[in-house]
Design an enzyme around this catalytic site. Structure first.
Site, PDB file in Angstrom:
ATOM      1  N   HIS A  51       0.864  -1.192   0.000  1.00  0.00           N
ATOM      2  CA  HIS A  51       0.000   0.000   0.000  1.00  0.00           C
ATOM      3  C   HIS A  51       0.889   1.227   0.000  1.00  0.00           C
ATOM      4  O   HIS A  51       1.738   1.397   0.874  1.00  0.00           O
ATOM      5  CB  HIS A  51      -0.918   0.021   1.212  1.00  0.00           C
ATOM      6  N   CYS A  52       0.693   2.069  -0.985  1.00  0.00           N
ATOM      7  CA  CYS A  52       1.528   3.268  -1.140  1.00  0.00           C
ATOM      8  C   CYS A  52       0.735   4.500  -0.726  1.00  0.00           C
ATOM      9  O   CYS A  52      -0.227   4.876  -1.402  1.00  0.00           O
ATOM     10  CB  CYS A  52       1.990   3.393  -2.592  1.00  0.00           C
ATOM     11  N   PRO A  53       1.102   5.153   0.376  1.00  0.00           N
ATOM     12  CA  PRO A  53       0.358   6.361   0.776  1.00  0.00           C
ATOM     13  C   PRO A  53       0.577   7.533  -0.169  1.00  0.00           C
ATOM     14  O   PRO A  53      -0.244   8.453  -0.208  1.00  0.00           O
ATOM     15  CB  PRO A  53       0.911   6.658   2.180  1.00  0.00           C
ATOM     16  N   ALA A  72      -2.139   7.146  -2.489  1.00  0.00           N
ATOM     17  CA  ALA A  72      -3.406   6.873  -1.803  1.00  0.00           C
ATOM     18  C   ALA A  72      -4.097   5.664  -2.404  1.00  0.00           C
ATOM     19  O   ALA A  72      -5.324   5.647  -2.596  1.00  0.00           O
ATOM     20  CB  ALA A  72      -4.322   8.099  -1.853  1.00  0.00           C
ATOM     21  N   ASN A  73      -3.312   4.646  -2.697  1.00  0.00           N
ATOM     22  CA  ASN A  73      -3.862   3.464  -3.350  1.00  0.00           C
ATOM     23  C   ASN A  73      -2.929   2.286  -3.092  1.00  0.00           C
ATOM     24  O   ASN A  73      -1.754   2.467  -2.723  1.00  0.00           O
ATOM     25  CB  ASN A  73      -3.995   3.700  -4.852  1.00  0.00           C
TER      26      ASN A  73
END
Length: 584
Positions: free
Chosen positions: A189-191, A194-195
């Site tokens: 999960h890559c902040p 945001a996805n």
């Protein structure tokens, strides 16, 4: 189908609504099951947009515009600098455009979720399994009819199931707690976008990192001319500060992106996601016994960037497939650790072949006698493997199972008696299923040590979640650990060698004599317990509550069956409260 009951006054009506007549559920935003855009998710995206905007504005105003000389008369322009400015502007703006397209695609593309189809729903799968059992349909026939096999399973050998999504998990699928959904071939999960990075947007994420690195590399390379000019020429302090700030920010991003892109290229070429890479390093799983999806560098790149290499650097042409099934490079070994020792059996086969130097059985010192193995617990699959390797298997199980009674202590020949009679101790190797508690393990180790001579081997096998990794600290001083634990999946096997330390024996030495108040009219009574029983063989809070609740409800002379409940506290307590007969 759903049964709806509507009551109006004294009239009650029941309506049967079939699933096909219900309107479809409203579409949700990609794989997210919760609110996607919040302050916590907007801040990282805003920070990335600020960095991109800052570098782009400073690079354009402080480097490109002076090169283009737009405010100069065309006849007075330095044509060499002007042509260089046009070339650098076209290249930098094209790279920035590609970077922003990939950034938007990474944010807006659904990473992929588990479809809401019958094959992934538990209740449908359970009903299908019952139908196949009732009809006598075999698993092979089910596979031929289209039931695909999952290679990644739980430690019990069952299909992976997500309790939050209430669905079965495909291979390489993981649940994201931020997105609150299971993501197909989840990388991480890559902040910053945001996805989640999953099966459908993995290509866009890789291209985003690639074009970001190429863009900042180009900016650092070309803007060094303007920075060096501020040293040799008279430049306003404000302009000099902004140029140095832009260069510093670009160099920092360039350094970070080099490492990040190198890591993801390595993982892509190995057909491994970030989660899979971290799991292997954290759990120290043997790579030779894991499910591998590596089919070569070219095939691995196609699995992420698409089948056509001409579109690899363009944010289009996603990879083929549904993201639900993946071809493995080899057939995985059993990855379970059930009570019959099936996971350990596969890993022990190679170990047992190298045990030619193990001590022989009672009758053979170095001759052709059969090796004797003591198996603690009913590990049927392991016993089968041992017999195939030429071992004379002897079983020690404390608890009864069916018609076969349990044995409180292994039958052995004492070292002193063996030396005087010319006989050898019973076994040369022992295989112990991790019992799950420290006192039960200590008891089993002493029982096994009493049946093993000095130098004999011990193998402790079990599951990581059961606590088998804590066994190395418990085996000393009766045994000495040899090497690190090995195994497949979450199953682990620990090897140790018997030392000269004497074991605490016999079985009577482990009996704990005390008293126990069962709450009956007789008060406290003498009570004997042994290690490894539920609640230490005593009366825990929940059992006491059960006794207090059952006692008033039991009729006079009720017959109670207390089966395998610790030391029999429940049956004894009910017996004191008026039960006519208790069978334990």
């Amino acid at each position: 189908s759903i049964v709806v009951r509507i009551r109006r006054g004294s009239i009650s009506r029941r309506f049967l609504i079939r699933a096909g007549s219900l309107p479809p559920p409203p579409p949700r935003w990609m794989a997210f099951k919760g609110e996607r855009w919040t302050v916590a998710t907007l801040l990282p995206v805003g920070f990335v947009v600020w960095i991109i905007s800052t570098i782009w504005i400073l690079y354009t105003t402080l480097h490109l515009l002076p090169l283009l000389q737009l405010y100069e008369d065309p006849q007075n322009r330095d044509q060499i600098r002007y042509k260089r400015g046009v070339l650098q502007a076209c290249i930098s703006q094209a790279l920035t455009f590609m970077m922003m397209i990939c950034y938007l695609a990474s944010i807006l593309t659904d990473p992929g979720g588990i479809p809401d189809t019958p094959e992934w729903r538990q209740e449908i799968t359970t009903r299908e399994g019952r139908r196949r059992r009732n009809s006598g349909e075999s698993d092979e026939k089910a596979k031929q009819k289209g039931h695909n096999k999952s290679f990644e399973v739980k430690h019990t050998g069952e299909r992976r199931f997500c309790k939050w999504c209430d669905k079965f998990k495909p291979d390489r699928c993981h649940h994201c707690r931020v997105c609150k959904s299971c993501i197909l071939r989840m990388d991480h999960h890559c902040p910053w976008i945001a996805n989640c990075v999953g099966f459908r947007n993995h290509k866009y994420f890789l291209l985003l990192v690639f074009y970001s690195l190429v863009t900042v590399d180009y900016i650092v390379f070309t803007m060094s001319e303007s920075v060096s000019r501020t040293i040799t020429e008279e430049t306003p302090a404000r302009r000099r500060f902004l140029l140095v700030f832009c260069m510093t920010l670009s160099v920092i991003m360039c350094t970070l992106l080099h490492v990040f892109l190198g890591l993801h290229i390595m993982l892509t070429c190995r057909a491994t996601t970030t989660i899979e890479f971290c799991e292997k390093r954290h759990r120290r799983v043997d790579a030779m016994n894991c499910v591998s999806y590596d089919h070569g560098i070219c095939a691995n790149l196609k699995a992420v960037l698409g089948h056509n290499p001409l579109f690899w650097l363009i944010p289009c042409g996603p990879p083929e497939g549904s993201g639900l099934y993946f071809d493995v490079a080899k057939n995985p070994k059993a990855m379970t650790s059930s009570a019959d020792g099936s996971a350990a059996a596969g890993s022990l086969q190679d170990k047992l072949k190298d045990m030619r130097d193990a001590p022989r059985d009672l009758g053979g010192g170095g001759g052709g006698g059969r090796k004797c193995a003591l198996v603690v617990g009913r590990a049927r699959a392991l016993q089968k493997v041992l017999k195939q390797q030429g071992f004379d298997v002897r079983e020690w199980n404390r608890f009864s199972e069916g018609p076969k009674p349990g044995t409180p202590w292994p039958v052995i020949i004492d070292d002193g008696d063996a030396s005087s009679s010319g006989e050898r101790p019973s076994c040369s190797v022992c295989f112990l299923r991790y019992p799950g508690s420290a006192d039960a393990l200590d008891f089993a180790l002493h029982g096994a040590a009493s049946a093993l001579p000095r130098g004999a081997r011990l193998f402790i096998f079990g599951h990581v979640q059961e606590g088998v990794l804590s066994a190395p600290a418990a085996v000393s001083p009766l045994f000495k650990v040899k090497g690190r634990a090995f195994g497949t999946g979450d199953a682990r096997i620990l090897a140790a060698v018997r030392t000269k330390k004497k074991a605490t024996q016999p079985f009577e030495a482990w009996l704990h004599h005390g008293s126990l108040d069962l709450g009956g009219p007789g008060g406290a009574r003498p009570w004997v317990t042994v290690p490894g029983l539920f609640a230490g063989g005593l009366l825990d809070v929940m059992t006491k509550l059960l006794l207090d609740t059952l006692s008033p409800a039991l009729p006079a002379g009720a017959r109670v069956l207390d089966f395998g409940a610790g030391s029999g506290a429940l049956g004894a307590g009910l017996l004191e409260r008026g039960a006519r007969r208790t069978a334990a």
